[in-house]
Design a protein around this motif. Structure first.
Motif, PDB file in Angstrom:
ATOM      1  N   ILE A   1     -12.846  11.376 -44.510  1.00  0.00           N
ATOM      2  CA  ILE A   1     -13.694  10.402 -43.982  1.00  0.00           C
ATOM      3  C   ILE A   1     -13.101   9.001 -44.628  1.00  0.00           C
ATOM      4  CG2 ILE A   1     -16.048   9.303 -43.738  1.00  0.00           C
ATOM      5  CD1 ILE A   1     -17.031  12.134 -43.821  1.00  0.00           C
ATOM      6  N   GLY A   2     -12.418   7.969 -43.964  1.00  0.00           N
ATOM      7  CA  GLY A   2     -12.128   6.901 -44.378  1.00  0.00           C
ATOM      8  C   GLY A   2     -10.791   6.543 -44.579  1.00  0.00           C
ATOM      9  N   ALA A   3      -9.912   5.780 -44.282  1.00  0.00           N
ATOM     10  CA  ALA A   3      -8.873   5.300 -44.074  1.00  0.00           C
ATOM     11  C   ALA A   3      -8.277   4.273 -45.067  1.00  0.00           C
ATOM     12  CB  ALA A   3      -8.219   5.343 -42.670  1.00  0.00           C
ATOM     13  N   GLY A   4      -8.926   4.155 -46.067  1.00  0.00           N
ATOM     14  CA  GLY A   4      -8.430   3.177 -47.032  1.00  0.00           C
ATOM     15  C   GLY A   4      -7.126   3.514 -48.014  1.00  0.00           C
ATOM     16  N   LEU A   5      -7.203   3.077 -49.119  1.00  0.00           N
ATOM     17  CA  LEU A   5      -5.998   3.243 -49.815  1.00  0.00           C
ATOM     18  C   LEU A   5      -6.391   4.777 -50.294  1.00  0.00           C
ATOM     19  CD1 LEU A   5      -6.112   0.097 -52.163  1.00  0.00           C
ATOM     20  CD2 LEU A   5      -4.214   0.721 -50.675  1.00  0.00           C
TER      21      LEU A   5
ATOM     22  N   THR B   1      -7.926  15.943 -40.303  1.00  0.00           N
ATOM     23  CA  THR B   1      -8.581  15.016 -39.269  1.00  0.00           C
ATOM     24  C   THR B   1      -9.090  14.045 -40.068  1.00  0.00           C
ATOM     25  OG1 THR B   1      -9.267  16.980 -37.972  1.00  0.00           O
ATOM     26  CG2 THR B   1     -10.457  14.635 -37.716  1.00  0.00           C
ATOM     27  N   LEU B   2      -8.406  12.759 -39.772  1.00  0.00           N
ATOM     28  CA  LEU B   2      -9.041  11.477 -40.553  1.00  0.00           C
ATOM     29  C   LEU B   2      -9.968  10.841 -39.525  1.00  0.00           C
ATOM     30  CD1 LEU B   2      -8.569   9.446 -42.877  1.00  0.00           C
ATOM     31  CD2 LEU B   2      -6.397   8.665 -41.730  1.00  0.00           C
ATOM     32  N   ARG B   3     -11.098  10.616 -40.159  1.00  0.00           N
ATOM     33  CA  ARG B   3     -12.107   9.602 -39.402  1.00  0.00           C
ATOM     34  C   ARG B   3     -12.149   8.323 -39.990  1.00  0.00           C
ATOM     35  NH1 ARG B   3     -16.160  13.031 -37.380  1.00  0.00           N
ATOM     36  NH2 ARG B   3     -16.553  11.187 -36.401  1.00  0.00           N
ATOM     37  N   GLU B   4     -11.969   7.285 -39.216  1.00  0.00           N
ATOM     38  CA  GLU B   4     -12.037   5.901 -39.465  1.00  0.00           C
ATOM     39  C   GLU B   4     -12.826   5.246 -38.578  1.00  0.00           C
ATOM     40  OE1 GLU B   4     -12.172   2.218 -40.825  1.00  0.00           O
ATOM     41  OE2 GLU B   4     -11.128   3.983 -42.196  1.00  0.00           O
ATOM     42  N   MET B   5     -13.920   4.321 -39.048  1.00  0.00           N
ATOM     43  CA  MET B   5     -14.549   3.815 -38.105  1.00  0.00           C
ATOM     44  C   MET B   5     -14.371   2.524 -37.731  1.00  0.00           C
ATOM     45  SD  MET B   5     -17.976   2.244 -40.657  1.00  0.00           S
ATOM     46  CE  MET B   5     -17.341   0.891 -41.558  1.00  0.00           C
ATOM     47  N   LYS B   6     -13.030   1.631 -38.073  1.00  0.00           N
ATOM     48  CA  LYS B   6     -12.590   0.765 -37.635  1.00  0.00           C
ATOM     49  C   LYS B   6     -11.603   1.201 -36.374  1.00  0.00           C
ATOM     50  CE  LYS B   6     -10.211  -1.079 -40.995  1.00  0.00           C
ATOM     51  NZ  LYS B   6      -9.405  -1.881 -41.859  1.00  0.00           N
ATOM     52  N   PRO B   7     -11.310   0.472 -35.233  1.00  0.00           N
ATOM     53  CA  PRO B   7     -11.927  -0.661 -35.056  1.00  0.00           C
ATOM     54  C   PRO B   7     -13.189  -0.853 -34.241  1.00  0.00           C
ATOM     55  CG  PRO B   7     -10.440  -0.134 -33.506  1.00  0.00           C
ATOM     56  CD  PRO B   7     -10.256   1.068 -34.156  1.00  0.00           C
ATOM     57  N   GLU B   8     -13.805   0.461 -34.184  1.00  0.00           N
ATOM     58  CA  GLU B   8     -15.032   0.311 -33.603  1.00  0.00           C
ATOM     59  C   GLU B   8     -16.173  -0.358 -34.147  1.00  0.00           C
ATOM     60  OE1 GLU B   8     -16.639   4.207 -32.121  1.00  0.00           O
ATOM     61  OE2 GLU B   8     -14.384   4.616 -31.242  1.00  0.00           O
ATOM     62  N   LYS B   9     -16.205  -0.311 -35.519  1.00  0.00           N
ATOM     63  CA  LYS B   9     -17.046  -0.855 -36.429  1.00  0.00           C
ATOM     64  C   LYS B   9     -16.376  -1.458 -37.664  1.00  0.00           C
ATOM     65  CE  LYS B   9     -21.517  -0.375 -38.697  1.00  0.00           C
ATOM     66  NZ  LYS B   9     -22.729   0.679 -38.885  1.00  0.00           N
TER      67      LYS B   9
ATOM     68  N   SER C   1     -14.799   6.942 -48.146  1.00  0.00           N
ATOM     69  CA  SER C   1     -15.301   6.000 -47.175  1.00  0.00           C
ATOM     70  C   SER C   1     -15.595   4.402 -48.092  1.00  0.00           C
ATOM     71  CB  SER C   1     -16.918   6.131 -46.651  1.00  0.00           C
ATOM     72  OG  SER C   1     -17.713   6.680 -47.585  1.00  0.00           O
ATOM     73  N   GLY C   2     -15.147   4.495 -48.997  1.00  0.00           N
ATOM     74  CA  GLY C   2     -15.121   3.288 -49.957  1.00  0.00           C
ATOM     75  C   GLY C   2     -16.441   2.597 -50.433  1.00  0.00           C
ATOM     76  N   PRO C   3     -16.477   1.450 -51.077  1.00  0.00           N
ATOM     77  CA  PRO C   3     -17.587   0.906 -51.574  1.00  0.00           C
ATOM     78  C   PRO C   3     -18.370   0.241 -50.788  1.00  0.00           C
ATOM     79  CG  PRO C   3     -15.684  -0.198 -51.958  1.00  0.00           C
ATOM     80  CD  PRO C   3     -14.917   0.866 -51.562  1.00  0.00           C
ATOM     81  N   LEU C   4     -17.954   0.215 -49.691  1.00  0.00           N
ATOM     82  CA  LEU C   4     -18.782  -0.333 -48.418  1.00  0.00           C
ATOM     83  C   LEU C   4     -19.103   0.619 -47.386  1.00  0.00           C
ATOM     84  CD1 LEU C   4     -16.872  -3.824 -48.206  1.00  0.00           C
ATOM     85  CD2 LEU C   4     -19.111  -3.281 -49.367  1.00  0.00           C
ATOM     86  N   THR C   5     -19.452   1.762 -47.802  1.00  0.00           N
ATOM     87  CA  THR C   5     -19.736   3.144 -46.888  1.00  0.00           C
ATOM     88  C   THR C   5     -20.993   2.458 -45.714  1.00  0.00           C
ATOM     89  OG1 THR C   5     -19.055   4.599 -48.639  1.00  0.00           O
ATOM     90  CG2 THR C   5     -20.788   5.179 -46.772  1.00  0.00           C
ATOM     91  N   SER C   6     -20.806   2.853 -44.720  1.00  0.00           N
ATOM     92  CA  SER C   6     -21.597   2.552 -43.755  1.00  0.00           C
ATOM     93  C   SER C   6     -23.355   2.845 -43.919  1.00  0.00           C
ATOM     94  CB  SER C   6     -21.603   2.975 -42.176  1.00  0.00           C
ATOM     95  OG  SER C   6     -21.496   4.576 -42.348  1.00  0.00           O
ATOM     96  N   ASP C   7     -24.223   2.245 -43.722  1.00  0.00           N
ATOM     97  CA  ASP C   7     -25.457   2.549 -43.997  1.00  0.00           C
ATOM     98  C   ASP C   7     -25.851   4.054 -43.668  1.00  0.00           C
ATOM     99  OD1 ASP C   7     -25.857   0.047 -45.177  1.00  0.00           O
ATOM    100  OD2 ASP C   7     -26.831  -0.667 -43.355  1.00  0.00           O
ATOM    101  N   ALA C   8     -25.593   4.345 -42.546  1.00  0.00           N
ATOM    102  CA  ALA C   8     -25.842   5.495 -42.017  1.00  0.00           C
ATOM    103  C   ALA C   8     -25.374   6.917 -42.871  1.00  0.00           C
ATOM    104  CB  ALA C   8     -25.374   5.904 -40.639  1.00  0.00           C
TER     105      ALA C   8
END
Length: 435
Positions: free
Chosen positions: A6-10, A27-35, A132-139
């Motif tokens: 979950i998350g395609a950051g570094l 399976t790489l889940r990345e919320m961009k570009p949708e969010k 998912s990084g330090p800015l993980t979505s609220d959900a």
């Protein structure tokens, strides 16, 4: 063998790549570009939200050692960084857009990686790496809070520096050069006299900040301290920090100025520069007003203003083991800044270790022993050290690596020997790691 990342950051990109090259389907889940988060501007993976510098590339510096370890072990992030680097003296800086585009191309073209766009709101079944990084979505953050407990997540505030157009810098009041003339002349040096600095400092400390919910100076991570927060600590604090003039003699006077603002190239073309150390959360009009008081930037064109955002990290010593696995549920691992490693390279290193060890476990192989004498191992052991009572984000440093068993004269010589010891260990385990 299948794993969801979950998350395609570094960290997520590095992790997915290391598993994929070892035969694991990812399976790489990345919320961009949708969010997108407030800090992201493109749809590319491994987007650099703050500086474009991966910091020192010298082995006398701990992050230089960490980069060299990753290079020798075929890190995707380091390979892409080296391929898109821009000149920055003794540091490794990259063309941020070229770098992210290259990482994205590599990830999307790998046959063992399937990219699935869209926000993840539940923790998937099976093997999972949460990067998912330090800015993980609220959900997702809410689901993690339920899984980990109320005291599992901490947070601090992070800030990014402004970018200016290179052709808008007054080069009659600046010059190209590197500190102590080391390396090539890659920085634009913008000197200030004592009177100019005094006026700038007074304006900076009184400038109006943008509202950031819940922000307090004490919640700012020291490595990303906003320049106005640093200025409030004392009149000359900046002169010992980002405006330090040491080793930078003005060719017009032959002397070191009272203060020095440095600009570093932000893209390969050299058309964009960032203000080194000028992370800020001032209001945009205030940034233009105050930063234009720097003589060489009196007519600067600001291509992006500095921004402030909240970063979240875990209480990792309570939750994770040395391989970043969740102690209470080993099928779940974490990687990246949310584990409490601070910095681009450190995030990539955590993703690297998680990717290597998850693939080995799924293949029935024992974990590789990255000892504390290596930078990769030292980071994992710090993050999982249960004796750490006041856990805070940590850049790699020689203080978390065991000392030498003999005395060495001079800090640089000592650090160089620590690096050589580490790299000798890396060479010994390299075949095992790459298997």
């Amino acid at each position: 063998m299948e794993v969801t990342v979950i998350g395609a950051g570094l960290a997520g990109s590095e992790c997915a790549w290391q598993m994929a090259r070892r035969g694991v389907h990812v399976t790489l889940r990345e919320m961009k570009p949708e969010k997108r988060t407030p800090a992201h501007t493109t749809a590319d993976f491994a987007e650099l939200c703050c500086s474009n510098s991966l910091r020192s590339d010298q082995l006398e510096n701990a992050v230089g050692l960490l980069k060299e370890e990753l290079r020798r072990l075929d890190s995707l992030i380091l390979a892409c960084a080296d391929a898109t680097k821009v000149e920055a003296g003794g540091a490794l800086a990259v063309d941020r857009h070229g770098f992210a585009a290259l990482v994205t191309e590599k990830i999307r073209s790998h046959p063992n990686i399937t990219v699935v766009p869209g926000e993840v709101t539940e923790i998937p079944e099976g093997e999972v790496v949460i990067a998912s990084g330090p800015l993980t979505s609220d959900a997702l953050a809410e689901r993690l809070q339920v899984l980990l407990g109320e005291d599992s997540a901490l947070h601090f505030f992070d800030a990014a520096a402004p970018l200016v157009a290179a052709d808008s810098v007054d080069m009659d009041r600046a010059w190209m050069g590197s500190r102590y003339d080391r390396g090539t002349a890659d920085y634009v040096n913008c000197p200030m006299t004592e009177a100019e600095y005094d006026a700038f400092w007074q304006a900076l400390t009184a400038a109006e900040e943008a509202p950031v919910h819940g922000f307090e100076d004490k919640q700012v991570f020291e490595g990303c301290m906003p320049v106005e927060v640093m200025a409030r600590r004392g009149h000359d604090t900046l002169c010992y920090g980002p405006l330090k003039p040491r080793g930078l003699k003005d060719p017009r006077t032959g002397r070191e100025p009272y203060a020095m603002v440095q600009l570093r190239r932000d893209n390969a073309q050299g058309s964009v520069y960032n203000l080194v150390g000028f992370q800020t959360h001032l209001r945009f009009p205030e940034q233009r007003r105050v930063f234009s008081m720097i003589p060489a930037l009196h007519d600067a064109e600001f291509l992006r203003y500095g921004v402030m955002h909240r970063n979240t990290f875990l209480n990792s010593p309570r939750l994770l083991d040395r391989y970043y696995r969740l102690k209470s549920a080993p099928r779940i691992s974490f990687a990246g800044q949310m584990t409490g490693v601070e910095g681009y390279v450190e995030s990539a290193a955590s993703g690297f270790l998680v990717g290597v060890e998850t693939a080995r476990r799924l293949r029935g192989l024992p974990p590789v022993n990255f000892p504390q004498e290596t930078a990769i191992g030292a980071l994992g052991l710090y993050v999982s050290d249960t004796s750490v009572t006041a856990f805070q984000p940590m850049n790699i440093n020689f203080g978390i690596i065991p000392p030498l068993d003999h005395r060495v004269k001079g800090k640089r010589n000592k650090n160089a020997e620590l690096s050589q010891r580490s790299l000798a260990i890396i060479e010994q385990i390299k075949e095992e790691v790459l298997a």
